[in-house]
Design an enzyme around this catalytic site. Structure first.
Site, mmCIF file in Angstrom:
data_model
loop_
_atom_site.group_PDB
_atom_site.id
_atom_site.type_symbol
_atom_site.label_atom_id
_atom_site.label_comp_id
_atom_site.label_asym_id
_atom_site.label_seq_id
_atom_site.Cartn_x
_atom_site.Cartn_y
_atom_site.Cartn_z
ATOM 1 N N LYS A 1 0.851 -1.185 0.000
ATOM 2 C CA LYS A 1 0.000 0.000 0.000
ATOM 3 C C LYS A 1 0.887 1.236 0.000
ATOM 4 O O LYS A 1 1.588 1.514 0.968
ATOM 5 C CB LYS A 1 -0.900 -0.014 1.223
ATOM 6 N N LYS B 1 -1.903 -1.615 -4.057
ATOM 7 C CA LYS B 1 -2.834 -0.485 -4.024
ATOM 8 C C LYS B 1 -2.062 0.809 -4.038
ATOM 9 O O LYS B 1 -1.115 0.930 -3.253
ATOM 10 C CB LYS B 1 -3.654 -0.602 -2.740
HETATM 11 C C1 PBG Z 1 -7.736 3.116 5.236
HETATM 12 C C2 PBG Z 1 -7.924 3.003 3.765
HETATM 13 C C3 PBG Z 1 -7.753 3.979 2.768
HETATM 14 C C4 PBG Z 1 -8.179 3.398 1.568
HETATM 15 C C5 PBG Z 1 -8.566 2.100 1.849
HETATM 16 N N1 PBG Z 1 -8.380 1.871 3.202
HETATM 17 C C6 PBG Z 1 -7.338 5.386 2.879
HETATM 18 C C7 PBG Z 1 -5.954 5.713 3.271
HETATM 19 O O1 PBG Z 1 -5.107 4.869 3.493
HETATM 20 O O2 PBG Z 1 -5.745 6.906 3.372
HETATM 21 C C8 PBG Z 1 -8.234 4.076 0.234
HETATM 22 C C9 PBG Z 1 -9.190 3.469 -0.748
HETATM 23 C C10 PBG Z 1 -9.507 4.337 -1.918
HETATM 24 O O3 PBG Z 1 -8.919 5.417 -2.126
HETATM 25 O O4 PBG Z 1 -10.392 3.938 -2.686
HETATM 26 N N2 PBG Z 1 -6.449 3.005 5.691
#
Ligand code: PBG
Length: 319
Positions: A191, A244
């Site tokens: 991520k 992601k």
């Molecule tokens: C929570 C989370 C996020 C997303 C999924 N889980 C936001 C972040 O990390 O700031 C983003 C998903 C999206 O942008 O569609 N940690």
């Protein structure tokens, strides 16, 4: 002939649709930066899932928006505090899971396991008061409690997204100890700290109130680090790993695919959705064509599972 020779095809069987669930009844709130996506109360969510099931979408990813959130952020409680609704069986995610499982036993229920919607500061973990850094170890203890409460309420897969070290192992141990060894873990292993989460943070009200997420999310200039994170998550017990965002990270998807042998999910995030929506609304892109091209490229890069806000549209388009 072109059809016969085509190498990659997307199919609805591989897609997961994210949902934002809120407390209360009769709620269907628009998210301005994500046209077509809503924050739904449980009753509306259940209605919506009728169509999801008919369309053949195999699973959903649930994000909860706790009702107390606004109040909390205004009062800026201590840094170390987490809204206990995050692991309560009466929390919004837990109640939603329970209701969905009862009505749609075959739908695969995936939950996001994170604290960002439940802390006053909006970070994904407990913040140390002394130096404003994240307290990794106390955070993973809470994440394990959250995952357990999701499993108890009907989750089939829990997806820790806080990017804390050791979170997958802590969750695996807690689930196994409590008889949930059949609940799978999808690690948000790769991520990246990304600007493409902007619309999601508006939807979930989960922007950090100070600093950023760079100390725990990955630097987009790195790839080897990512492969190490993925290996680590698999060692800790992840059944599925995730990359992601997806679109700007197709090379990462390919690299992870080649270096690991568990199912690979790619999350086409909110910013990817909003970008195409905005351009299509202006008539600058043809939405259907652009989306099918993007999602096929994610598949071609190596994703086995695609998490996308377009899942319902895709199901209709592919019919
Ligand atoms: C929570 C989370 C996020 C997303 C999924 N889980 C936001 C972040 O990390 O700031 C983003 C998903 C999206 O942008 O569609 N940690």
């Amino acid at each position: 002939m072109r059809e016969l020779a085509a190498e990659f095809r997307i199919s609805i069987e591989d897609m997961i649709l994210p949902y934002f669930v809120v407390g209360g009844k009769n709620k269907k709130e628009k998210i301005p930066s994500m046209p077509g996506i809503y924050r739904l109360s449980i009753d509306y969510l259940l209605k919506d899932l009728d169509s999801v099931q008919k369309l053949g979408i195999p699973g959903i990813l649930l994000f909860g928006i706790p009702p107390e959130q606004k109040l909390k952020t205004e009062n800026m409680k201590p840094l170390s505090e987490v809204n206990p609704a995050v692991y309560s069986k009466n929390g919004i995610v837990q109640r939603a899971l329970y209701a969905i499982k009862k009505r749609f036993p075959e739908l695969v229920l995936i939950t996001d396991v994170c604290l960002c919607g439940y802390t006053a500061h909006g970070h994904c973990g407990i913040v140390k008061i002394k130096n404003h850094t994240i307290d990794n170890d106390s955070t993973i203890e809470i994440l394990a409690k959250v995952a357990l409460s999701h499993a108890e309420s009907g989750a089939d897969i829990v997806a820790p997204s806080a990017m804390m070290d050791g979170e997958v192992l802590a969750i695996r141990k807690t689930l196994d100890k409590n008889g949930f060894d059949n609940v799978a873990i999808m690690g948000y292993s790769a991520k990246y700290a990304s600007s493409f989460y902007g619309p999601f943070r508006e939807a979930a009200g989960s922007s950090p109130r100070f600093g950023d997420r760079k100390s725990y999310q990955m630097d987009y200039r790195n790839l080897n680090e990512t492969i190490r994170e993925v290996d680590q998550d698999i060692k800790e017990g992840a059944d599925i790993v995730m990359v992601k965002p997806a679109l700007a990270y197709l090379d990462v998807i390919r690299a992870v695919k080649e270096s690991s042998n568990v199912p690979l999910a790619a999350y086409s995030v909110s910013g990817e959705y909003s970008m195409v929506k905005a351009a299509s609304e202006k008539g600058w892109l043809e939405e259907k064509k652009a989306v099918l091209e993007i999602l096929t490229s994610i598949k071609r890069a190596g994703a086995d599972i695609i998490i996308t806000y377009w899942a319902k549209d895709v199901a209709k388009w592919l019919k």
